[in-house]
Design a protein around this motif. Structure first.
Motif, PDB file in Angstrom:
ATOM      1  N   ILE A 172       0.866  -1.296  -0.051  1.00  0.00           N
ATOM      2  CA  ILE A 172      -0.023  -0.045   0.056  1.00  0.00           C
ATOM      3  C   ILE A 172       0.933   1.268  -0.066  1.00  0.00           C
ATOM      4  N   TYR A 173       0.742   2.218  -0.881  1.00  0.00           N
ATOM      5  CA  TYR A 173       1.355   3.445  -1.006  1.00  0.00           C
ATOM      6  C   TYR A 173       0.718   4.660  -0.310  1.00  0.00           C
ATOM      7  N   LYS A 174      -0.728   4.455  -0.221  1.00  0.00           N
ATOM      8  CA  LYS A 174      -1.261   5.686   0.632  1.00  0.00           C
ATOM      9  C   LYS A 174      -2.641   5.109   1.175  1.00  0.00           C
ATOM     10  N   LEU A 175      -2.742   5.428   2.337  1.00  0.00           N
ATOM     11  CA  LEU A 175      -3.879   5.241   3.372  1.00  0.00           C
ATOM     12  C   LEU A 175      -4.502   6.543   3.968  1.00  0.00           C
ATOM     13  N   ASP A 176      -5.837   6.774   3.832  1.00  0.00           N
ATOM     14  CA  ASP A 176      -6.414   7.769   4.542  1.00  0.00           C
ATOM     15  C   ASP A 176      -7.769   7.082   4.985  1.00  0.00           C
ATOM     16  N   ILE A 177      -8.209   7.496   6.218  1.00  0.00           N
ATOM     17  CA  ILE A 177      -9.394   7.385   6.717  1.00  0.00           C
ATOM     18  C   ILE A 177     -10.221   8.703   7.186  1.00  0.00           C
TER      19      ILE A 177
END
Length: 142
Positions: free
Chosen positions: A132-137
């Protein structure tokens, strides 16, 4: 909606490829760079747990940019509220095996979430690795 990954939130991941946290550690999930990533070690399941800095949040959406070929299959979001000590099922989501950011709505009526767990029971990778390169909640702080 706003990012809930602000302040002193905490995160943990199930594994890191070859325990090489300098190149593939969990901090690379949140740095916003297309050049860095979290890469799990082989094996299933894999997971990410985030404990929010805010007391009570409502989680509305999870945004993830996977590396194609290393994408979670039949994924699940679990939440823990301030009223509980265990994670409970919130919803399933089904990522495409592509390299672009994908947005997944979170079907939850809970407004006092303190932690979220993203579970990857399987991977499109033969060895069960997730990248995973990017994660946002996204959601709202109450």
């Amino acid at each position: 909606m706003e990012s809930l990954l602000v302040g002193d939130y905490k995160s943990k991941v199930s594994s890191v490829l070859n325990k090489n946290t300098k190149e593939y550690g969990k901090e690379f999930l949140f740095d916003g760079s297309d050049e860095t990533c979290w890469n799990s070690h082989q094996g299933s399941p894999q997971s990410i747990v985030i404990q929010f800095a805010q007391e009570n949040v409502t989680v509305k959406q999870v945004n993830i940019m996977f590396q194609g070929g290393f994408v979670g299959k039949d994924c699940e979001i679990l939440i823990m509220t301030n009223d509980s000590k265990d994670f409970v099922h919130s919803c399933y989501f089904y990522p495409k095996d592509i390299n672009t950011t994908q947005n997944f709505p979170v079907e939850s009526n809970n407004t006092n979430v303190k932690q979220i767990k993203i579970l990857f029971p399987q991977s499109t990778d033969f060895f069960g690795r997730i990248t995973i390169y990017k994660l946002d909640i996204l959601g709202t702080a109450n």
